[in-house]
Write an enzyme that holds these catalytic residues in place. Structure first.
Site, PDB file in Angstrom:
ATOM      1  N   ARG A   1      22.976  27.856  27.882  1.00 48.23           N
ATOM      2  CA  ARG A   1      22.668  26.768  28.826  1.00 48.23           C
ATOM      3  C   ARG A   1      23.852  26.562  29.746  1.00 48.23           C
ATOM      4  O   ARG A   1      24.963  26.373  29.276  1.00 48.23           O
ATOM      5  CB  ARG A   1      22.427  25.457  28.070  1.00 48.23           C
ATOM      6  CG  ARG A   1      21.151  25.380  27.365  1.00 48.23           C
ATOM      7  CD  ARG A   1      20.794  23.962  26.984  1.00 48.23           C
ATOM      8  NE  ARG A   1      21.869  23.153  26.432  1.00 48.23           N
ATOM      9  CZ  ARG A   1      21.714  21.906  26.065  1.00 48.23           C
ATOM     10  NH1 ARG A   1      20.545  21.307  26.221  1.00 48.23           N
ATOM     11  NH2 ARG A   1      22.699  21.221  25.548  1.00 48.23           N
TER      12      ARG A   1
ATOM     13  N   THR B   1      23.872  22.315  34.848  1.00 54.03           N
ATOM     14  CA  THR B   1      22.443  22.172  35.179  1.00 54.03           C
ATOM     15  C   THR B   1      21.573  22.070  33.932  1.00 54.03           C
ATOM     16  O   THR B   1      20.421  21.650  34.011  1.00 54.03           O
ATOM     17  CB  THR B   1      21.955  23.380  35.984  1.00 54.03           C
ATOM     18  OG1 THR B   1      22.031  24.545  35.133  1.00 54.03           O
ATOM     19  CG2 THR B   1      22.799  23.622  37.223  1.00 54.03           C
TER      20      THR B   1
ATOM     21  N   ASP C   1      26.612  20.843  17.812  1.00 54.60           N
ATOM     22  CA  ASP C   1      26.389  22.168  18.400  1.00 54.60           C
ATOM     23  C   ASP C   1      26.064  23.171  17.292  1.00 54.60           C
ATOM     24  O   ASP C   1      26.921  23.520  16.477  1.00 54.60           O
ATOM     25  CB  ASP C   1      27.641  22.613  19.171  1.00 54.60           C
ATOM     26  CG  ASP C   1      27.365  23.860  19.988  1.00 54.60           C
ATOM     27  OD1 ASP C   1      26.961  24.879  19.399  1.00 54.60           O
ATOM     28  OD2 ASP C   1      27.538  23.817  21.227  1.00 54.60           O
TER      29      ASP C   1
ATOM     30  N   ASP D   1      28.252  26.472  17.282  1.00 54.37           N
ATOM     31  CA  ASP D   1      29.632  26.231  16.849  1.00 54.37           C
ATOM     32  C   ASP D   1      29.706  25.937  15.351  1.00 54.37           C
ATOM     33  O   ASP D   1      30.607  26.402  14.655  1.00 54.37           O
ATOM     34  CB  ASP D   1      30.246  25.063  17.633  1.00 54.37           C
ATOM     35  CG  ASP D   1      30.640  25.477  19.051  1.00 54.37           C
ATOM     36  OD1 ASP D   1      30.683  26.685  19.330  1.00 54.37           O
ATOM     37  OD2 ASP D   1      30.897  24.570  19.863  1.00 54.37           O
TER      38      ASP D   1
HETATM   39  C1  PRP Z   1      21.615  25.967  22.295  1.00 56.40           C
HETATM   40  C2  PRP Z   1      20.486  26.179  21.311  1.00 56.40           C
HETATM   41  C3  PRP Z   1      19.335  26.555  22.192  1.00 56.40           C
HETATM   42  C4  PRP Z   1      19.593  25.721  23.408  1.00 56.40           C
HETATM   43  C5  PRP Z   1      18.697  24.543  23.380  1.00 56.40           C
HETATM   44  O1  PRP Z   1      22.178  27.149  22.708  1.00 56.40           O
HETATM   45  O2  PRP Z   1      20.765  27.162  20.346  1.00 56.40           O
HETATM   46  O3  PRP Z   1      19.269  27.929  22.508  1.00 56.40           O
HETATM   47  O4  PRP Z   1      20.958  25.291  23.367  1.00 56.40           O
HETATM   48  O5  PRP Z   1      18.810  23.809  24.527  1.00 56.40           O
HETATM   49  P1  PRP Z   1      17.623  23.634  25.568  1.00 56.40           P
HETATM   50  O6  PRP Z   1      16.397  23.319  24.779  1.00 56.40           O
HETATM   51  O7  PRP Z   1      18.093  22.476  26.408  1.00 56.40           O
HETATM   52  O8  PRP Z   1      17.493  24.882  26.377  1.00 56.40           O
HETATM   53  P2  PRP Z   1      23.498  27.181  23.633  1.00 56.40           P
HETATM   54  O9  PRP Z   1      23.144  27.223  25.077  1.00 56.40           O
HETATM   55  O10 PRP Z   1      24.417  26.077  23.200  1.00 56.40           O
HETATM   56  O11 PRP Z   1      24.098  28.606  23.303  1.00 56.40           O
HETATM   57  P3  PRP Z   1      24.762  29.125  21.939  1.00 56.40           P
HETATM   58  O12 PRP Z   1      23.660  29.180  20.903  1.00 56.40           O
HETATM   59  O13 PRP Z   1      25.233  30.459  22.332  1.00 56.40           O
HETATM   60  O14 PRP Z   1      25.866  28.186  21.546  1.00 56.40           O
HETATM   61  N1  URA Z   2      22.242  22.872  21.532  1.00 54.80           N
HETATM   62  C1  URA Z   2      22.829  22.483  20.378  1.00 54.80           C
HETATM   63  O1  URA Z   2      23.453  23.294  19.674  1.00 54.80           O
HETATM   64  N2  URA Z   2      22.706  21.190  20.011  1.00 54.80           N
HETATM   65  C2  URA Z   2      22.023  20.299  20.739  1.00 54.80           C
HETATM   66  O2  URA Z   2      21.946  19.130  20.332  1.00 54.80           O
HETATM   67  C3  URA Z   2      21.431  20.721  21.946  1.00 54.80           C
HETATM   68  C4  URA Z   2      21.535  22.018  22.313  1.00 54.80           C
END
Ligand code: PRP
Ligand code: URA
Length: 208
Positions: free
Chosen positions: A103, A107, A199, A202
């Site tokens: 994400r 945005t 997160d 993380d």
């Molecule tokens: C997180 C999560 C989803 C997304 C959800 O990933 O694992 O893929 O955010 O958010 P949304 O419904 O608003 O699209 P992130 O972008 O943090 O990437 P990561 O898993 O690599 O940390």
């Molecule tokens: N991605 C995450 O890992 N946690 C949230 O709460 C939203 C998006």
């Protein structure tokens, strides 16, 4: 709303509470993600079609059943990765097709960075795996990718959803069932689910 399936199972509620707890360490967090993925997949696969299969037991023939689907697991990187091992224990013949999305922090829109799907679809049913359904942008974009690939039957399996994410995914793709451990209250101004678990990437990978 049809096609939304929050788990009613006490084991799911118990494990999800431990997962949310900020005191849960990375190793336990990964174990819980794996276990929750198994429990939710058990529920999400309750309607899979079967065909007749006859086997010989050591004593007699038996007219049994086998699944007909070629199943693709589609973890959204990174956080969906932790769900794969558990689901694979239930569905060892499944193929795994990774989709890389992150994400954009400003945005909140998903940005695609990894997609190695071949030209022709190789599976009949895809299970999208991602712990968090926040704005719904990542899940909806993944369904778009899989539909363009040519897969008609798609399910989403996640751990925590915000109402906004459910509404977005359901409005974009109403035929995609959403299997989830819990639906939370809302999103904060950075697009994080409240109360959520923080997160998910993380906390699994120790990068927070
Ligand atoms: C997180 C999560 C989803 C997304 C959800 O990933 O694992 O893929 O955010 O958010 P949304 O419904 O608003 O699209 P992130 O972008 O943090 O990437 P990561 O898993 O690599 O940390
Ligand atoms: N991605 C995450 O890992 N946690 C949230 O709460 C939203 C998006």
């Amino acid at each position: 709303m049809e096609n939304i399936f929050p788990s009613p199972h006490p084991l799911v509620a118990h494990k999800l509470t431990r997962l949310r707890d900020r005191a849960t360490d990375h190793r336990t967090f990964r174990e819980l993600v794996r276990e929750l993925a198994i429990l939710l997949t058990y529920e999400a696969t309750a309607d899979l079609p079967l065909r007749v299969k006859t086997v010989e037991t050591p004593l007699a023939p038996h007219v049994g059943q086998e699944m007909t689907d070629r199943i693709g697991l589609v973890p959204i990187l990174r956080a969906g990765l932790g769900m794969v091992e558990g689901v694979w224990e239930l569905l060892p013949a499944a193929q795994v097709w990774h989709i890389g999305l992150y994400r954009d922090e400003q945005t909140l829109k998903p940005v695609e960075y990894y997609n190695k799907l071949p030209v022709e679809p190789t599976v009949s049913l895809c299970l999208i795996l991602d712990p968090m359904l926040a704005t719904g942008g990542s899940a909806s974009a993944t369904v778009d990718i899989l539909k363009r690939w040519g897969v008609r039957r798609i399910k989403f399996i996640g751990l925590i959803a915000a109402p906004q994410g459910i509404a977005r995914l359901h409005s974009d793709h109403p035929e995609v069932p959403i299997h989830i451990a819990a639906i939370d209250e809302t999103l904060n101004d950075r697009g994080y689910i409240l109360p959520g678990l923080g997160d998910a990437g993380d906390r699994q990978f120790g990068t927070g």
